[in-house]
Write a protein that holds these residues in place. Structure first.
Motif, PDB file in Angstrom:
ATOM      1  N   ARG A  77       1.151   5.239   0.161  1.00 27.34           N
ATOM      2  CA  ARG A  77       0.339   6.334   0.676  1.00 27.34           C
ATOM      3  C   ARG A  77       1.086   7.667   0.592  1.00 27.34           C
ATOM      4  O   ARG A  77       2.300   7.702   0.513  1.00 27.34           O
ATOM      5  CB  ARG A  77      -0.070   6.064   2.127  1.00 27.34           C
ATOM      6  CG  ARG A  77      -0.880   4.781   2.319  1.00 27.34           C
ATOM      7  CD  ARG A  77      -1.204   4.566   3.772  1.00 27.34           C
ATOM      8  NE  ARG A  77      -1.947   3.305   3.971  1.00 27.34           N
ATOM      9  CZ  ARG A  77      -2.304   2.836   5.166  1.00 27.34           C
ATOM     10  NH1 ARG A  77      -1.992   3.520   6.263  1.00 27.34           N
ATOM     11  NH2 ARG A  77      -2.969   1.701   5.261  1.00 27.34           N
ATOM     12  N   ASP A 101       0.852  -1.183   0.000  1.00 25.47           N
ATOM     13  CA  ASP A 101       0.000   0.000   0.000  1.00 25.47           C
ATOM     14  C   ASP A 101       0.893   1.240   0.000  1.00 25.47           C
ATOM     15  O   ASP A 101       1.670   1.463   0.939  1.00 25.47           O
ATOM     16  CB  ASP A 101      -0.905  -0.016   1.237  1.00 25.47           C
ATOM     17  CG  ASP A 101      -1.931   1.105   1.211  1.00 25.47           C
ATOM     18  OD1 ASP A 101      -1.989   1.829   0.206  1.00 25.47           O
ATOM     19  OD2 ASP A 101      -2.674   1.257   2.205  1.00 25.47           O
ATOM     20  N   ASP A 122      -3.046   7.379  -4.166  1.00 25.77           N
ATOM     21  CA  ASP A 122      -2.786   6.235  -3.305  1.00 25.77           C
ATOM     22  C   ASP A 122      -3.189   4.956  -4.031  1.00 25.77           C
ATOM     23  O   ASP A 122      -4.265   4.881  -4.633  1.00 25.77           O
ATOM     24  CB  ASP A 122      -3.573   6.354  -1.997  1.00 25.77           C
ATOM     25  CG  ASP A 122      -3.066   7.505  -1.126  1.00 25.77           C
ATOM     26  OD1 ASP A 122      -2.023   8.076  -1.486  1.00 25.77           O
ATOM     27  OD2 ASP A 122      -3.710   7.822  -0.120  1.00 25.77           O
ATOM     28  N   ASP A 132       5.169   4.758   3.181  1.00 26.64           N
ATOM     29  CA  ASP A 132       4.754   6.129   3.475  1.00 26.64           C
ATOM     30  C   ASP A 132       5.703   7.087   2.760  1.00 26.64           C
ATOM     31  O   ASP A 132       6.907   7.099   3.017  1.00 26.64           O
ATOM     32  CB  ASP A 132       4.778   6.370   4.987  1.00 26.64           C
ATOM     33  CG  ASP A 132       4.165   7.709   5.365  1.00 26.64           C
ATOM     34  OD1 ASP A 132       3.855   8.490   4.446  1.00 26.64           O
ATOM     35  OD2 ASP A 132       4.006   7.970   6.568  1.00 26.64           O
TER      36      ASP A 132
END
Length: 540
Positions: A314, A312, A337, A374
């Motif tokens: 982001r 993921d 995202d 991140d």
């Protein structure tokens, strides 16, 4: 009536050697055409009309003796002159046998009997099939594939052959839990030293080489839990390192697995494992790498050799022109995202953007887990701007409303900036600039103000100082631009000083976001200087 030339003329019965039953019955009937009697013969209970109604003519080559062999009118003829056999002629229509009528209902009777047999067999199979499924067997039991050579053999020694799926193995007791593919029953069987164990090519195996999910052909005796032989079935196919499988479980009784252009079905007997533990087949992802085993068109075993997880990404909305590469299989734009399904393990992730430094990370992905990248702490790229101008006069320069020194290079992050420059006697320079390169030379182009209308010669001027509470205020005298009050973090006083003619003057102060001030003043001749302070108020 001439009765000569006929053999066996007259009524009554006599012995006939040609008749299978040995007897011939003669009947004499009158002829309708000639008035003569016609002799017929009924052999074995049926009427034989093979003899013509008229006697055959006597051969001319032989003289008639008036006597015939076998008749009641004379003695035997010469042995060397046999009587010729009369030729058959068409029987009289009056005495022709009638053809037998075929039954109209024969086909119907056969169809009804066949339908009844099929219905009985189907009912029998359904009833005994349900009984077999509802009965849990603790040992081998007879299957429909029992060998036909067992006829007459005692029940305890009858040989049974079956194709099964190994559901579980107990090494301690050397016991197999077998699921019969033919009958759908589950039972147990053990091996002994006499058990013949082979692979699909006929090579010898040991007990430890069998695995749950194997399809095997077994042979055993009824009511005996010890297997005579067990062999890996040559009809079972094994596919390794398979991905891209699509599972359809909308039907709770019969699922489907699509592999490429081929679709297999599976039922509740399917064994699905992940790291040796049962796994819900409906959770299988196309990115999972599996080993699958099929028997004909049925999938009986699936083991996940490499599961999948999620990466993921982001906080990437501030990255311009971003791209992401995961290993060698995934390359995608990074506009917002995003989540990516990847196989479990360590993956090299590379992220590039126009305004950030390249990011390279090794991410550990576990099965059915999410690993987060991140990008809020990404290092943005920076560029250096060198300013210059086309005039010799000093230029007051701001970047995004912050004053900067034109003689000092400015380091900024990649992005878009508003540049503004002002100088006495020149129009203001305003432009939007996008920084995308490490080194940029920027020229502040200044254009002179339009030539003012000539006025009478001023007899006297003084030094006028205008101070404001904020910097960057444009100052106009009688509508003519004269300059801007300074601003910046190193400016303590926002004062603009210039030469101004004495007399009545109109001072105009203007700045974006603030209310414009117009003030009429009178400058007394003979003074050297004059100071005026103004307070700028933000626009409501």
């Amino acid at each position: 009536m001439d009765r000569k030339g006929r053999r066996g003329v007259g009524g009554g019965s006599g012995y006939n050697a040609d008749d299978p039953k040995g007897y011939t019955t003669r009947y004499v009937t009158p002829s309708a055409d000639t008035g003569r009697k016609t002799t017929s013969r009924k052999t074995g209970g049926r009427l034989d009309l093979r003899y013509p109604p008229e006697p055959p003519p006597r051969p001319e080559s032989r003289p008639s003796t008036g006597r015939r062999y076998g008749t009641a009118y004379g003695t035997a003829a010469k042995p060397d002159a046999p009587h010729p056999r009369p030729k058959p002629s068409a029987p009289s229509p009056r005495y022709a046998p009638k053809p037998q009528k075929k039954s109209r209902y024969g086909i119907l009777y056969a169809a009804i009997i066949f339908t009844g047999v099929v219905v009985c067999i189907s009912a029998f199979t359904l009833i005994f099939g349900n009984l077999a499924q509802n009965t849990s067997a603790s040992g081998p039991s007879p299957t429909p594939r029992a060998s036909a050579v067992n006829a007459g053999v005692p029940e305890s020694r009858r040989e049974v052959r079956d194709t099964c799926l190994i559901q579980a193995i107990d090494p301690g007791t050397r016991q197999f839990t077998l699921y019969s593919i033919g009958t759908g029953r589950t039972y147990y069987a053990v091996t002994a030293g006499s058990t013949d164990m082979k692979d699909s090519f006929g090579n010898n195996l040991v007990f430890a080489e069998f695995r749950p999910g194997d399809v095997v052909d077994v042979v055993y005796n009824e009511n005996d839990p010890v297997l005579t032989s067990i062999r890996l079935s040559p009809n079972a196919l094994t596919f390794t390192n398979q991905d891209g499988l699509i599972v359809d479980t909308t039907d709770p009784l019969l699922g489907r697995i699509t592999r490429g252009n081929t679709t297999y079905v599976f039922g509740q007997e399917l064994i699905s494992l992940y790291k040796g533990e049962p796994y819900d087949i409906s959770q299988l992802s196309p990115a999972d790498v599996v080993t699958m085993r099929v028997y004909r068109h049925v999938c009986v075993f699936i083991e996940i050799t490499s599961g999948t997880g999620i990466i993921d990404v982001r906080f990437n909305d501030h990255i311009r022109g971003g791209n992401i590469a995961i290993g060698t299989n995934i390359y995608s734009r990074l506009d917002q995202d995003a989540q990516f399904n990847v196989s479990e393990g360590i993956h090299r992730v590379i992220i590039k953007g126009e305004n950030i430094e390249d990011i390279m990370r090794d991410v550990m992905v576990r099965h059915e887990e999410t690993s987060v990248i991140d990008l809020s702490d990404a290092q943005f790229r920076r560029g250096v701007i060198y300013f210059s101008t086309n005039i010799d006069s000093p230029v007051y320069l701001t970047v995004n409303d912050h004053a900067v020194d034109m003689d000092t290079p400015l380091t900024l992050e990649y992005g878009t900036y508003a540049i503004r420059g002002t100088a006495m006697g020149y129009l203001a320079h305003e432009q939007t600039f996008e920084l995308r390169d490490p080194l940029v030379n920027y020229t502040v182009l200044m254009n002179p103000l339009p030539t003012p209308t000539p006025r009478p010669e001023r007899v006297q001027t003084l030094r006028l100082s205008i101070t404001t509470n904020v910097g960057g205020v444009e100052v106009y005298v009688d509508g003519d631009y004269v300059g801007m009050t300074p601003e910046g973090w190193n400016v303590t006083t926002h004062t603009l000083t210039f030469d101004c003619e004495v007399g009545n003057r109109v001072i105009t102060l203007s700045k974006t976001g603030y209310a414009t001030i117009e003030s009429a003043i009178y400058l007394i001749p003979g003074q050297w200087s004059h100071d005026i302070s103004y307070h700028m108020h933000p626009e409501p």
